[in-house]
Design a protein around this motif. Structure first.
Motif, PDB file in Angstrom:
ATOM      1  N   SER A  33    -102.773  17.718 -14.417  1.00  0.00           N
ATOM      2  CA  SER A  33    -102.650  16.204 -14.489  1.00  0.00           C
ATOM      3  C   SER A  33    -102.761  15.344 -13.135  1.00  0.00           C
ATOM      4  N   ILE A  34    -103.203  14.341 -13.116  1.00  0.00           N
ATOM      5  CA  ILE A  34    -103.450  13.604 -11.843  1.00  0.00           C
ATOM      6  C   ILE A  34    -102.596  12.186 -12.065  1.00  0.00           C
ATOM      7  N   PRO A  35    -101.825  11.967 -10.861  1.00  0.00           N
ATOM      8  CA  PRO A  35    -101.171  10.480 -11.011  1.00  0.00           C
ATOM      9  C   PRO A  35    -102.386   9.443 -11.271  1.00  0.00           C
ATOM     10  N   LEU A  36    -102.126   8.645 -12.023  1.00  0.00           N
ATOM     11  CA  LEU A  36    -102.955   7.349 -12.289  1.00  0.00           C
ATOM     12  C   LEU A  36    -103.284   6.754 -11.194  1.00  0.00           C
ATOM     13  N   ALA A  37    -102.725   6.216 -10.249  1.00  0.00           N
ATOM     14  CA  ALA A  37    -102.892   5.881  -8.854  1.00  0.00           C
ATOM     15  C   ALA A  37    -103.907   6.538  -8.131  1.00  0.00           C
ATOM     16  N   GLN A  38    -103.650   7.659  -8.025  1.00  0.00           N
ATOM     17  CA  GLN A  38    -104.725   8.793  -7.282  1.00  0.00           C
ATOM     18  C   GLN A  38    -106.132   8.721  -8.281  1.00  0.00           C
ATOM     19  N   TRP A  39    -106.167   8.850  -9.383  1.00  0.00           N
ATOM     20  CA  TRP A  39    -107.267   8.716 -10.217  1.00  0.00           C
ATOM     21  C   TRP A  39    -108.219   7.519 -10.100  1.00  0.00           C
ATOM     22  N   LEU A  40    -107.336   6.361 -10.141  1.00  0.00           N
ATOM     23  CA  LEU A  40    -108.132   5.016 -10.071  1.00  0.00           C
ATOM     24  C   LEU A  40    -108.737   4.940  -8.610  1.00  0.00           C
ATOM     25  N   SER A  41    -108.011   5.590  -7.545  1.00  0.00           N
ATOM     26  CA  SER A  41    -108.524   5.372  -6.559  1.00  0.00           C
ATOM     27  C   SER A  41    -109.725   6.204  -6.036  1.00  0.00           C
ATOM     28  N   ASP A  42    -109.591   7.323  -6.693  1.00  0.00           N
ATOM     29  CA  ASP A  42    -110.774   8.410  -6.461  1.00  0.00           C
ATOM     30  C   ASP A  42    -111.902   7.641  -7.221  1.00  0.00           C
ATOM     31  N   PHE A  43    -111.934   6.870  -8.369  1.00  0.00           N
ATOM     32  CA  PHE A  43    -113.034   6.216  -8.950  1.00  0.00           C
ATOM     33  C   PHE A  43    -113.145   4.754  -8.592  1.00  0.00           C
ATOM     34  N   ARG A  44    -112.291   4.506  -7.556  1.00  0.00           N
ATOM     35  CA  ARG A  44    -112.395   2.909  -7.033  1.00  0.00           C
ATOM     36  C   ARG A  44    -112.454   1.936  -8.170  1.00  0.00           C
ATOM     37  N   MET A  45    -111.408   2.163  -8.891  1.00  0.00           N
ATOM     38  CA  MET A  45    -111.001   1.320 -10.127  1.00  0.00           C
ATOM     39  C   MET A  45    -109.767   0.538  -9.705  1.00  0.00           C
ATOM     40  N   SER A  46    -109.397  -0.698 -10.494  1.00  0.00           N
ATOM     41  CA  SER A  46    -108.126  -1.113 -10.750  1.00  0.00           C
ATOM     42  C   SER A  46    -107.536  -1.106 -11.947  1.00  0.00           C
ATOM     43  N   ALA A  47    -106.252  -1.007 -11.890  1.00  0.00           N
ATOM     44  CA  ALA A  47    -105.429  -0.903 -13.227  1.00  0.00           C
ATOM     45  C   ALA A  47    -105.792  -2.118 -14.092  1.00  0.00           C
ATOM     46  N   ALA A  48    -106.136  -3.187 -13.320  1.00  0.00           N
ATOM     47  CA  ALA A  48    -106.094  -4.493 -14.115  1.00  0.00           C
ATOM     48  C   ALA A  48    -107.517  -4.774 -14.852  1.00  0.00           C
ATOM     49  N   ASP A  49    -108.465  -3.781 -14.306  1.00  0.00           N
ATOM     50  CA  ASP A  49    -109.746  -3.682 -14.927  1.00  0.00           C
ATOM     51  C   ASP A  49    -110.011  -2.660 -15.976  1.00  0.00           C
ATOM     52  N   CYS A  50    -108.741  -1.913 -16.347  1.00  0.00           N
ATOM     53  CA  CYS A  50    -108.849  -0.818 -17.403  1.00  0.00           C
ATOM     54  C   CYS A  50    -108.100  -1.401 -18.598  1.00  0.00           C
ATOM     55  N   GLY A  51    -108.278  -0.691 -19.643  1.00  0.00           N
ATOM     56  CA  GLY A  51    -107.779  -0.974 -20.819  1.00  0.00           C
ATOM     57  C   GLY A  51    -107.284   0.314 -21.642  1.00  0.00           C
ATOM     58  N   LEU A  52    -106.364   0.343 -22.393  1.00  0.00           N
ATOM     59  CA  LEU A  52    -105.767   1.472 -23.353  1.00  0.00           C
ATOM     60  C   LEU A  52    -105.692   1.276 -24.698  1.00  0.00           C
ATOM     61  N   VAL A  53    -106.217   2.462 -25.446  1.00  0.00           N
ATOM     62  CA  VAL A  53    -106.031   2.277 -26.937  1.00  0.00           C
ATOM     63  C   VAL A  53    -105.217   3.639 -27.309  1.00  0.00           C
ATOM     64  N   LYS A  54    -104.139   3.464 -27.918  1.00  0.00           N
ATOM     65  CA  LYS A  54    -103.311   4.634 -28.440  1.00  0.00           C
ATOM     66  C   LYS A  54    -103.700   5.484 -29.440  1.00  0.00           C
ATOM     67  N   ILE A  55    -103.897   6.798 -29.054  1.00  0.00           N
ATOM     68  CA  ILE A  55    -104.304   7.827 -29.682  1.00  0.00           C
ATOM     69  C   ILE A  55    -103.332   8.193 -30.825  1.00  0.00           C
ATOM     70  N   PRO A  56    -103.845   8.189 -31.917  1.00  0.00           N
ATOM     71  CA  PRO A  56    -102.799   8.417 -33.063  1.00  0.00           C
ATOM     72  C   PRO A  56    -102.228   9.749 -33.066  1.00  0.00           C
ATOM     73  N   HIS A  57    -101.073   9.800 -33.628  1.00  0.00           N
ATOM     74  CA  HIS A  57    -100.274  10.940 -33.859  1.00  0.00           C
ATOM     75  C   HIS A  57     -99.893  11.892 -32.471  1.00  0.00           C
ATOM     76  N   MET A  58    -100.107  11.164 -31.377  1.00  0.00           N
ATOM     77  CA  MET A  58     -99.636  11.842 -30.041  1.00  0.00           C
ATOM     78  C   MET A  58     -98.801  10.647 -29.280  1.00  0.00           C
ATOM     79  N   ARG A  59     -97.577  11.155 -29.058  1.00  0.00           N
ATOM     80  CA  ARG A  59     -96.729  10.225 -28.420  1.00  0.00           C
ATOM     81  C   ARG A  59     -97.047   9.916 -26.941  1.00  0.00           C
ATOM     82  N   ASP A  60     -96.981   8.620 -26.718  1.00  0.00           N
ATOM     83  CA  ASP A  60     -97.286   7.984 -25.514  1.00  0.00           C
ATOM     84  C   ASP A  60     -98.640   8.615 -24.734  1.00  0.00           C
TER      85      ASP A  60
END
Length: 356
Positions: free
Chosen positions: A158-185
């Motif tokens: 696992s990679i800390p989200l901040a590191q992953w975003l930095s590696d791919f030059r992305m910001s948290a504000a430009d991302c979106g999440l969809v919950k995966i069914p039957h898997m917690r968090d």
């Protein structure tokens, strides 16, 4: 209504007025404040009226007076504060009404003291543990935010989200999440560059957010990554952060400096009173007597001065609690105070006070 001035300065309506706290225990230092406690009887019109007074105190609670009924109620529960007040050594008694001269605290001691004294001491140990944790693990002034508890899955790692975003030059504000069914968090992570139209809600709404934000993604778009959010850890952090900075704002700075000065990082005064309570409980179980003025002053003051290691004190306290429980099981003390006798005391003292 009875005022604090009438009780403390004019000695009106009083049954008892005492110096309390460290000075009554014989555990004071030249820097110790002087605390006062006492008992009063409400005038008839107040007692029978719509707003009876149970307690009168000043803002700092170093002057406290209890109404007679509350005293008897708490005496029936073997409350340590009330028992100590009624057993205050003579040199610390400033006024005592003749109606209390025949009252013997030993007549009302019972096996309830095992819980009220030793149980309270255990709660103080728990409080000391919490304080030591705060002292040993100070928190940063800025609270962590949701992304600090998010991780992107990378194969078996696992990679800390901040590191992953930095590696791919992305910001948290430009991302979106969809919950995966039957898997917690667990969430599928997308980026606005994958959309032909529209935008995403970001990973979270801001510093005050309680949870991640969810976005709507068109069917057929594959996620860039899978992300987990340790919501439990985030909730614990927020709670501990709030408790820590509330403690910082309210703590007694003089006492705190005393706590850290001996280098052991625990509240030595708190631990001193923990052992005072434990020793008093043991004496009650063995002798059926409550000793307010401490004969173990040297030992207790050594605790206050930080001469013991914290873990050693905890071990001693746990052993002492076990001993006290065994002593109370064998004790000839009653299971609880005689409530009928207490009721007679309550009525007789009040009747006699009103008659006179």
């Amino acid at each position: 209504m009875v005022s604090l001035h009438q009780l403390h300065e004019e000695n009106r309506f009083l049954l008892l007025k005492c110096i309390s706290g460290s000075r009554a225990y014989g555990l004071h230092t030249p820097q110790s404040d002087t605390d006062y406690k006492g008992i009063f009887v409400s005038p008839k019109r107040v007692y029978y009226g719509l707003n009876p007074q149970e307690q009168i105190n000043n803002e700092t609670n170093d002057i406290v007076y209890y109404e007679w009924k509350k005293i008897v109620d708490l005496l029936g529960k073997n409350n340590p504060t009330v028992l100590e007040l009624l057993a205050t050594p003579e040199e610390s008694v400033l006024y005592k009404h003749p109606l209390l001269h025949q009252l013997q605290v030993s007549d009302f001691l019972s096996k309830l003291c095992c819980q009220t004294f030793a149980g309270y001491a255990q709660s103080q140990v728990k409080k000391a543990r919490g304080l030591k944790k705060k002292i040993s693990n100070p928190m940063e002034p800025v609270r962590k935010e949701i992304p600090d508890f998010c991780y992107v899955i990378d194969g078996m790692y696992s990679i800390p989200l901040a590191q992953w975003l930095s590696d791919f030059r992305m910001s948290a504000a430009d991302c979106g999440l969809v919950k995966i069914p039957h898997m917690r968090d667990a969430f599928a992570l997308f980026h606005t560059s994958q959309l032909e139209n529209g935008s995403l809600k970001g990973i979270y709404s801001g510093p005050d957010a309680n949870d991640v934000s969810l976005s709507t993604i068109p069917i057929g778009i594959r996620p860039l990554a899978l992300m987990s959010f340790n919501k439990d850890a985030y909730s614990i952090h927020c709670r501990e952060y709030a408790q820590y900075w509330e403690w910082i704002g309210k703590r007694n700075e003089t006492r705190y400096q005393s706590t850290v000065s001996h280098g052991k990082n625990y509240d030595a005064k708190n631990m001193m009173h923990t052992f005072r309570l434990l020793h008093m409980a043991e004496e009650i179980a063995r002798e059926g007597v409550l000793h307010v003025k401490r004969q173990d002053r040297d030992f207790l003051m050594r605790i206050r001065e930080g001469q013991f290691e914290y873990e050693d004190l905890l071990q001693q306290a746990e052993e002492k609690v076990q001993l006290i429980e065994e002593l109370f099981e064998k004790s000839t003390l009653p299971d609880e105070p005689d409530l009928k006798k207490l009721e007679e005391l309550l009525i007789d003292v009040r009747d006699a006070y009103y008659r006179n």
